[in-house]
Design an enzyme around this catalytic site. Structure first.
Site, PDB file in Angstrom:
ATOM      1  N   HIS A 119       0.812  -1.221   0.000  1.00 46.91           N
ATOM      2  CA  HIS A 119       0.000   0.000   0.000  1.00 46.91           C
ATOM      3  C   HIS A 119       0.847   1.273   0.000  1.00 46.91           C
ATOM      4  CE1 HIS A 119       0.766   1.097   4.237  1.00 46.91           C
ATOM      5  NE2 HIS A 119       0.896  -0.222   4.390  1.00 46.91           N
ATOM      6  N   HIS A 155      12.190  -0.062 -12.608  1.00 47.39           N
ATOM      7  CA  HIS A 155      11.998  -1.487 -12.872  1.00 47.39           C
ATOM      8  C   HIS A 155      12.039  -2.210 -11.528  1.00 47.39           C
ATOM      9  CE1 HIS A 155      13.379  -5.229 -15.413  1.00 47.39           C
ATOM     10  NE2 HIS A 155      12.483  -5.550 -14.499  1.00 47.39           N
TER      11      HIS A 155
END
Length: 197
Positions: A126, A135
């Protein structure tokens, strides 16, 4: 869609496509690459080529992906993808050109920027913020509230503890555990900061 990039990441993108998706053409600046699986590679994008379908930049290297994006951002709309096996919160967001691969988890109120790769089985908890051209490599785990700067690579199987801020163009080595904030342009290997670029 059109695909730019005729190497390994290009194969991955083609493999992620659903049955309703169609490859309209594959481009690459490397003129020695003429075939990608069953698809011909058309070579570099012609100067006045019109992208009449979305473009997916299928390049794993963050700087190279940014370079191609900057070249074509005025000429193309960019495709984004979330694999059916990924769990992507209805309250998370992502920018153009981002791809979320098989078995990934992106939790509530996380924000992914443009041209981000969330690779196989990576987990983003979250309230994370992932900047453009980053990446998140296979199996990496970002705990809640992590910030990842532009162009940063979070290596395969690494873990970033809650609330950590990682700067831009950082490289986090595979299997690392990031326990404190990491400044721009640094390399983190294992349990500590090792070098600056």
């Amino acid at each position: 869609m059109y695909i730019f990039g005729a190497s390994g990441h290009g194969k991955v993108i083609i493999d992620l496509l659903g049955t309703e998706d169609r490859v309209h053409g594959i481009f690459d600046d490397n003129t020695h690459l003429t075939q990608l699986m069953e698809f011909p590679v058309l070579g570099p994008v012609p100067d006045h080529f019109i992208f009449d379908h979305p473009l997916m930049i299928a390049i794993g290297d963050n700087r190279a992906r940014q370079k191609v994006y900057l070249r074509y951002r005025e000429r193309a709309d960019f495709a984004s993808m979330v694999h059916d096996s990924a769990i992507f919160s209805k309250r998370a967001t992502m920018g153009a050109g981002t791809v979320v691969m098989e078995r990934c988890l992106v939790k509530v109120d996380s924000q992914l920027g443009r041209q981000v790769i969330v690779n196989t089985a990576a987990s983003i908890d979250h309230d994370c913020r992932i900047s453009d051209f980053a990446h998140i490599a296979p199996g990496a785990i970002l705990c809640g509230g992590v910030r990842v700067g532009e162009g940063t690579l979070i290596g395969a199987g690494s873990t970033v503890l809650p609330g950590i801020q990682i700067g831009s163009w950082v490289r986090v080595g595979a299997g690392s555990v990031v326990t404190r904030n990491v400044p721009d342009g640094s390399t983190w290997i294992g349990n500590g900061l090792k070098a600056s670029i």
